[in-house]
Design a protein around this motif. Sequence first.
Motif, PDB file in Angstrom:
ATOM      1  N   LYS A   1     -24.802  -8.017  24.305  1.00 38.05           N
ATOM      2  CA  LYS A   1     -23.814  -9.152  24.499  1.00 38.05           C
ATOM      3  C   LYS A   1     -23.556  -9.639  25.782  1.00 38.05           C
ATOM      4  O   LYS A   1     -23.086 -10.499  25.913  1.00 38.05           O
ATOM      5  CB  LYS A   1     -22.424  -8.512  23.859  1.00 38.05           C
TER       6      LYS A   1
ATOM      7  N   TYR B   1     -26.590 -12.818  28.415  1.00 34.54           N
ATOM      8  CA  TYR B   1     -26.483 -14.207  29.040  1.00 34.54           C
ATOM      9  C   TYR B   1     -26.677 -14.207  30.637  1.00 34.54           C
ATOM     10  O   TYR B   1     -26.498 -15.234  31.200  1.00 34.54           O
ATOM     11  CB  TYR B   1     -25.266 -14.889  28.423  1.00 34.54           C
TER      12      TYR B   1
ATOM     13  N   ARG C   1     -17.314 -19.807  26.381  1.00 32.59           N
ATOM     14  CA  ARG C   1     -18.318 -19.065  25.748  1.00 32.59           C
ATOM     15  C   ARG C   1     -18.472 -17.583  26.088  1.00 32.59           C
ATOM     16  O   ARG C   1     -18.840 -16.697  25.294  1.00 32.59           O
ATOM     17  CB  ARG C   1     -19.777 -19.915  26.050  1.00 32.59           C
TER      18      ARG C   1
ATOM     19  N   ASN D   1     -15.682 -15.845  24.286  1.00 35.20           N
ATOM     20  CA  ASN D   1     -15.940 -15.694  22.652  1.00 35.20           C
ATOM     21  C   ASN D   1     -17.014 -14.786  22.594  1.00 35.20           C
ATOM     22  O   ASN D   1     -17.022 -13.811  21.514  1.00 35.20           O
ATOM     23  CB  ASN D   1     -16.182 -16.998  22.068  1.00 35.20           C
ATOM     24  N   GLU D   2     -18.366 -14.930  23.247  1.00 32.13           N
ATOM     25  CA  GLU D   2     -19.564 -14.248  22.851  1.00 32.13           C
ATOM     26  C   GLU D   2     -19.381 -12.732  23.587  1.00 32.13           C
ATOM     27  O   GLU D   2     -19.931 -11.786  22.852  1.00 32.13           O
ATOM     28  CB  GLU D   2     -20.820 -14.748  23.544  1.00 32.13           C
ATOM     29  N   SER D   3     -18.890 -12.578  24.516  1.00 34.59           N
ATOM     30  CA  SER D   3     -18.741 -11.177  25.068  1.00 34.59           C
ATOM     31  C   SER D   3     -17.740 -10.400  24.704  1.00 34.59           C
ATOM     32  O   SER D   3     -17.552  -9.122  24.831  1.00 34.59           O
ATOM     33  CB  SER D   3     -19.013 -11.281  26.689  1.00 34.59           C
TER      34      SER D   3
ATOM     35  N   ARG E   1     -16.278 -11.776  19.763  1.00 39.44           N
ATOM     36  CA  ARG E   1     -17.464 -11.794  18.771  1.00 39.44           C
ATOM     37  C   ARG E   1     -17.841 -10.280  18.404  1.00 39.44           C
ATOM     38  O   ARG E   1     -18.094  -9.573  19.470  1.00 39.44           O
ATOM     39  CB  ARG E   1     -18.574 -12.470  19.337  1.00 39.44           C
TER      40      ARG E   1
END
Length: 316
Positions: free
Chosen positions: A50, A53, A179, A182-184, A187
Amino acid sequence: MAEAAKTIAILGHIRPDGDCVGSCLAVYNYLTEQVPEREIQIYLEEPPVKFSYLKGFETISQNAGTGKIYDLCICLDASDKARLGDFAPYLDHARHSLCVDHHVTNAGYCEKNEILADISSTCEHLCHFMEKDRISKAVAECLYTGILHDTNVFKNSNTSGRTMEIAGMLMDKGIDFNRIINESFYRKTYIQNQILGRALLESITLLDGRCIFSVIREKDIAFYGVTGSDFEGIVEQLQITAGVECAIFMYEISDHYYKVSMRSGDKVDVAKIASYFGGGGHVRAAGCSMGGSVHDVVNNLTLHIEQQLNAREQEI
Protein backbone atom coordinates in the motif's frame (compact mmCIF):
# COMPACT_ATOMS: atom_id res chain seq x y z
CA MET A 1 28.08 13.25 8.69
CA ALA A 2 26.07 12.45 5.55
CA GLU A 3 27.96 15.08 3.56
CA ALA A 4 31.28 13.24 3.87
CA ALA A 5 29.88 9.73 3.30
CA LYS A 6 30.15 8.33 -0.21
CA THR A 7 28.15 5.18 0.56
CA ILE A 8 25.09 5.20 2.80
CA ALA A 9 22.86 2.41 4.10
CA ILE A 10 19.39 3.26 5.43
CA LEU A 11 17.74 0.88 7.89
CA GLY A 12 14.35 0.77 9.59
CA HIS A 13 12.62 -1.57 12.00
CA ILE A 14 11.23 -5.04 11.43
CA ARG A 15 7.64 -5.25 10.20
CA PRO A 16 7.90 -1.73 8.71
CA ASP A 17 4.91 0.56 9.15
CA GLY A 18 4.04 3.90 7.60
CA ASP A 19 6.48 5.98 9.66
CA CYS A 20 9.28 3.52 9.06
CA VAL A 21 8.76 3.26 5.29
CA GLY A 22 8.03 6.97 4.99
CA SER A 23 11.12 8.08 6.92
CA CYS A 24 13.44 5.70 5.07
CA LEU A 25 12.19 6.80 1.65
CA ALA A 26 12.12 10.47 2.69
CA VAL A 27 15.83 10.35 3.60
CA TYR A 28 16.62 8.29 0.48
CA ASN A 29 14.86 10.73 -1.86
CA TYR A 30 16.15 13.83 -0.11
CA LEU A 31 19.76 12.66 -0.27
CA THR A 32 19.59 11.37 -3.84
CA GLU A 33 18.16 14.72 -4.90
CA GLN A 34 20.71 16.83 -2.98
CA VAL A 35 23.82 14.65 -3.38
CA PRO A 36 23.14 12.43 -6.42
CA GLU A 37 26.72 11.21 -6.55
CA ARG A 38 26.27 9.23 -3.33
CA GLU A 39 25.58 5.49 -3.36
CA ILE A 40 22.50 4.98 -1.17
CA GLN A 41 20.58 1.80 -0.39
CA ILE A 42 17.56 1.09 1.83
CA TYR A 43 17.36 -2.30 3.55
CA LEU A 44 13.99 -3.33 4.99
CA GLU A 45 11.81 -6.36 5.41
CA GLU A 46 9.28 -6.40 2.58
CA PRO A 47 7.11 -3.32 3.17
CA PRO A 48 3.32 -3.29 2.67
CA VAL A 49 2.42 -2.78 -0.98
CA LYS A 50 0.00 0.00 0.00
CA PHE A 51 3.04 2.29 0.27
CA SER A 52 4.16 1.58 -3.30
CA TYR A 53 3.02 5.05 -4.41
CA LEU A 54 6.07 6.50 -2.65
CA LYS A 55 8.99 7.32 -4.91
CA GLY A 56 11.87 4.86 -4.53
CA PHE A 57 9.66 2.08 -3.10
CA GLU A 58 10.90 -0.38 -5.74
CA THR A 59 14.55 0.22 -4.77
CA ILE A 60 14.10 -1.15 -1.23
CA SER A 61 16.23 -4.26 -0.78
CA GLN A 62 15.51 -7.28 1.41
CA ASN A 63 19.05 -8.62 0.95
CA ALA A 64 20.71 -8.84 4.36
CA GLY A 65 23.73 -10.77 3.16
CA THR A 66 25.62 -8.53 0.74
CA GLY A 67 28.50 -8.09 3.16
CA LYS A 68 28.93 -4.50 1.95
CA ILE A 69 30.55 -2.04 4.36
CA TYR A 70 29.11 1.48 4.20
CA ASP A 71 30.64 4.80 5.17
CA LEU A 72 27.45 5.69 7.02
CA CYS A 73 24.48 3.73 8.32
CA ILE A 74 21.34 5.74 9.09
CA CYS A 75 18.83 4.00 11.38
CA LEU A 76 15.31 5.39 11.32
CA ASP A 77 12.29 4.76 13.56
CA ALA A 78 14.00 1.78 15.26
CA SER A 79 14.04 2.01 19.04
CA ASP A 80 16.92 -0.42 19.53
CA LYS A 81 19.41 -2.47 17.55
CA ALA A 82 17.35 -5.67 17.86
CA ARG A 83 14.54 -3.94 15.95
CA LEU A 84 16.80 -3.78 12.88
CA GLY A 85 16.41 -7.55 12.51
CA ASP A 86 18.64 -9.31 10.00
CA PHE A 87 19.98 -6.00 8.71
CA ALA A 88 21.82 -5.09 11.94
CA PRO A 89 25.22 -6.19 10.48
CA TYR A 90 25.10 -3.16 8.16
CA LEU A 91 25.14 -1.02 11.31
CA ASP A 92 27.81 -3.15 13.00
CA HIS A 93 30.24 -2.80 10.11
CA ALA A 94 29.53 0.79 9.04
CA ARG A 95 32.30 3.32 9.57
CA HIS A 96 29.87 5.82 11.08
CA SER A 97 26.26 5.63 12.26
CA LEU A 98 23.32 7.91 12.93
CA CYS A 99 19.97 7.16 14.57
CA VAL A 100 16.93 9.41 14.15
CA ASP A 101 13.95 8.28 16.20
CA HIS A 102 11.07 9.36 18.45
CA HIS A 103 10.56 6.34 20.72
CA VAL A 104 10.83 7.09 24.43
CA THR A 105 12.47 3.69 24.98
CA ASN A 106 15.40 4.46 22.65
CA ALA A 107 18.56 4.66 24.78
CA GLY A 108 20.81 5.52 21.81
CA TYR A 109 22.73 2.77 20.04
CA CYS A 110 24.48 4.63 17.24
CA GLU A 111 27.55 6.86 17.10
CA LYS A 112 25.26 9.88 16.90
CA ASN A 113 21.68 9.79 18.14
CA GLU A 114 18.94 12.30 17.42
CA ILE A 115 16.04 11.15 19.58
CA LEU A 116 13.04 13.32 20.38
CA ALA A 117 10.45 11.38 22.35
CA ASP A 118 7.78 14.09 22.60
CA ILE A 119 7.17 14.29 18.87
CA SER A 120 4.59 12.52 16.73
CA SER A 121 6.81 10.53 14.43
CA THR A 122 10.26 10.06 12.98
CA CYS A 123 9.01 11.77 9.83
CA GLU A 124 8.09 14.88 11.80
CA HIS A 125 11.52 14.76 13.46
CA LEU A 126 13.21 14.59 10.03
CA CYS A 127 11.53 17.84 9.00
CA HIS A 128 13.79 19.61 11.52
CA PHE A 129 16.88 18.45 9.62
CA MET A 130 15.71 19.08 6.07
CA GLU A 131 15.75 22.50 4.48
CA LYS A 132 12.13 23.44 3.85
CA ASP A 133 12.80 24.88 0.39
CA ARG A 134 14.58 21.67 -0.64
CA ILE A 135 11.76 19.32 0.32
CA SER A 136 10.38 18.12 -3.01
CA LYS A 137 6.88 16.81 -3.62
CA ALA A 138 8.23 13.23 -3.56
CA VAL A 139 9.93 13.77 -0.18
CA ALA A 140 6.82 15.53 1.15
CA GLU A 141 4.67 12.50 0.24
CA CYS A 142 6.98 10.26 2.26
CA LEU A 143 7.03 12.57 5.28
CA TYR A 144 3.27 13.13 5.25
CA THR A 145 2.66 9.39 5.05
CA GLY A 146 4.78 8.74 8.13
CA ILE A 147 3.16 11.49 10.19
CA LEU A 148 -0.29 10.36 9.08
CA HIS A 149 0.22 6.76 10.20
CA ASP A 150 1.92 7.43 13.52
CA THR A 151 -0.72 9.97 14.56
CA ASN A 152 -3.62 7.75 13.48
CA VAL A 153 -4.72 10.46 11.03
CA PHE A 154 -3.90 13.24 13.50
CA LYS A 155 -6.11 11.77 16.25
CA ASN A 156 -3.50 10.50 18.73
CA SER A 157 -2.28 12.51 21.70
CA ASN A 158 1.16 12.82 20.06
CA THR A 159 -0.35 15.28 17.56
CA SER A 160 0.68 18.84 18.37
CA GLY A 161 0.20 22.24 16.81
CA ARG A 162 3.71 21.88 15.41
CA THR A 163 2.68 18.56 13.84
CA MET A 164 -0.21 20.25 12.06
CA GLU A 165 1.99 23.12 10.90
CA ILE A 166 4.44 20.66 9.37
CA ALA A 167 1.59 18.68 7.77
CA GLY A 168 0.29 21.92 6.27
CA MET A 169 3.73 22.76 4.89
CA LEU A 170 3.93 19.32 3.27
CA MET A 171 0.44 19.74 1.79
CA ASP A 172 1.60 23.01 0.25
CA LYS A 173 4.18 21.00 -1.72
CA GLY A 174 1.29 19.78 -3.89
CA ILE A 175 0.83 16.28 -2.52
CA ASP A 176 -2.47 14.47 -3.04
CA PHE A 177 -3.16 14.14 0.69
CA ASN A 178 -6.69 12.82 0.17
CA ARG A 179 -5.39 9.88 -1.89
CA ILE A 180 -2.61 9.20 0.61
CA ILE A 181 -5.11 9.04 3.49
CA ASN A 182 -7.62 6.85 1.68
CA GLU A 183 -5.25 4.45 -0.05
CA SER A 184 -2.61 3.97 2.63
CA PHE A 185 -4.70 4.25 5.79
CA TYR A 186 -8.37 3.45 5.30
CA ARG A 187 -8.50 1.13 2.30
CA LYS A 188 -8.39 -2.56 3.21
CA THR A 189 -8.47 -5.76 1.22
CA TYR A 190 -11.34 -8.20 1.56
CA ILE A 191 -9.09 -10.52 3.61
CA GLN A 192 -8.05 -7.67 5.92
CA ASN A 193 -11.71 -6.88 6.56
CA GLN A 194 -12.38 -10.55 7.31
CA ILE A 195 -9.58 -10.78 9.87
CA LEU A 196 -10.65 -7.47 11.43
CA GLY A 197 -14.19 -8.79 11.74
CA ARG A 198 -12.93 -11.99 13.33
CA ALA A 199 -10.82 -10.07 15.84
CA LEU A 200 -13.73 -7.83 16.81
CA LEU A 201 -16.23 -10.68 17.01
CA GLU A 202 -14.01 -12.71 19.35
CA SER A 203 -12.81 -9.80 21.51
CA ILE A 204 -13.25 -10.01 25.28
CA THR A 205 -13.49 -7.21 27.85
CA LEU A 206 -11.69 -7.37 31.20
CA LEU A 207 -11.25 -5.22 34.31
CA ASP A 208 -14.89 -4.15 34.41
CA GLY A 209 -14.84 -3.18 30.74
CA ARG A 210 -11.78 -0.95 31.06
CA CYS A 211 -9.60 -3.34 29.06
CA ILE A 212 -10.30 -5.32 25.88
CA PHE A 213 -8.25 -7.97 24.13
CA SER A 214 -8.42 -10.14 21.06
CA VAL A 215 -6.13 -12.82 19.65
CA ILE A 216 -5.59 -14.38 16.24
CA ARG A 217 -3.97 -17.80 16.36
CA GLU A 218 -1.46 -19.33 13.97
CA LYS A 219 -4.04 -21.68 12.44
CA ASP A 220 -6.32 -18.73 11.66
CA ILE A 221 -3.45 -16.81 10.08
CA ALA A 222 -2.82 -19.80 7.80
CA PHE A 223 -6.54 -20.18 7.02
CA TYR A 224 -6.99 -16.54 5.96
CA GLY A 225 -3.54 -16.27 4.37
CA VAL A 226 -2.69 -13.03 6.18
CA THR A 227 0.64 -11.52 7.16
CA GLY A 228 1.65 -9.17 9.99
CA SER A 229 0.87 -6.07 7.95
CA ASP A 230 -2.73 -7.23 7.51
CA PHE A 231 -3.33 -6.71 11.23
CA GLU A 232 -2.74 -2.95 11.06
CA GLY A 233 -5.59 -0.95 12.56
CA ILE A 234 -7.12 -3.79 14.58
CA VAL A 235 -5.81 -2.66 17.96
CA GLU A 236 -6.93 0.91 17.26
CA GLN A 237 -10.41 -0.34 16.42
CA LEU A 238 -10.52 -2.25 19.69
CA GLN A 239 -9.35 0.77 21.65
CA ILE A 240 -12.21 3.02 20.56
CA THR A 241 -14.74 0.70 22.24
CA ALA A 242 -16.82 2.74 24.71
CA GLY A 243 -15.49 2.54 28.26
CA VAL A 244 -12.16 0.97 27.25
CA GLU A 245 -8.97 2.53 28.58
CA CYS A 246 -6.53 -0.03 27.17
CA ALA A 247 -6.68 -2.44 24.23
CA ILE A 248 -4.54 -5.50 23.60
CA PHE A 249 -4.29 -7.26 20.26
CA MET A 250 -2.05 -10.26 19.82
CA TYR A 251 -1.34 -12.72 17.04
CA GLU A 252 0.57 -15.97 17.20
CA ILE A 253 3.88 -15.93 15.33
CA SER A 254 4.93 -19.42 16.44
CA ASP A 255 3.62 -22.05 18.84
CA HIS A 256 2.57 -20.22 22.03
CA TYR A 257 4.55 -17.12 21.09
CA TYR A 258 2.72 -13.87 20.35
CA LYS A 259 3.27 -10.44 18.87
CA VAL A 260 1.45 -8.04 21.18
CA SER A 261 0.20 -4.53 20.37
CA MET A 262 -1.29 -2.20 22.97
CA ARG A 263 -3.11 1.12 22.74
CA SER A 264 -4.37 3.28 25.60
CA GLY A 265 -6.32 6.40 26.41
CA ASP A 266 -4.92 8.83 28.97
CA LYS A 267 -4.58 6.59 32.02
CA VAL A 268 -2.17 3.79 31.01
CA ASP A 269 1.48 4.07 29.96
CA VAL A 270 1.73 1.07 27.64
CA ALA A 271 5.37 1.86 26.78
CA LYS A 272 6.27 1.15 30.40
CA ILE A 273 4.45 -2.19 30.26
CA ALA A 274 5.96 -3.15 26.90
CA SER A 275 9.45 -2.29 28.14
CA TYR A 276 8.97 -4.54 31.18
CA PHE A 277 8.39 -7.44 28.79
CA GLY A 278 11.28 -6.58 26.47
CA GLY A 279 9.41 -4.40 23.99
CA GLY A 280 8.99 -0.69 23.55
CA GLY A 281 7.11 2.12 21.86
CA HIS A 282 5.20 5.17 23.00
CA VAL A 283 3.18 6.07 26.07
CA ARG A 284 -0.11 5.45 24.27
CA ALA A 285 1.03 2.94 21.62
CA ALA A 286 3.52 0.17 22.25
CA GLY A 287 4.20 -3.51 21.71
CA CYS A 288 6.27 -6.53 22.62
CA SER A 289 6.55 -10.27 21.99
CA MET A 290 5.59 -12.77 24.69
CA GLY A 291 5.50 -16.53 25.15
CA GLY A 292 3.04 -18.76 26.97
CA SER A 293 -0.64 -19.51 26.73
CA VAL A 294 -3.09 -16.76 25.80
CA HIS A 295 -4.29 -16.85 29.39
CA ASP A 296 -0.75 -16.34 30.71
CA VAL A 297 0.03 -13.46 28.37
CA VAL A 298 -3.21 -11.60 29.03
CA ASN A 299 -2.96 -12.12 32.79
CA ASN A 300 0.61 -10.79 32.87
CA LEU A 301 -0.32 -7.71 30.84
CA THR A 302 -3.56 -6.91 32.65
CA LEU A 303 -1.80 -7.13 36.02
CA HIS A 304 0.30 -4.10 35.02
CA ILE A 305 -2.64 -2.37 33.36
CA GLU A 306 -4.81 -2.77 36.48
CA GLN A 307 -2.03 -1.44 38.72
CA GLN A 308 -1.77 1.71 36.63
CA LEU A 309 -5.53 2.19 36.43
CA ASN A 310 -5.90 1.81 40.19
CA ALA A 311 -3.04 4.22 40.81
CA ARG A 312 -4.64 6.84 38.57
CA GLU A 313 -8.00 6.42 40.30
CA GLN A 314 -6.35 6.95 43.71
CA GLU A 315 -4.75 10.15 42.40
CA ILE A 316 -8.18 11.44 41.39
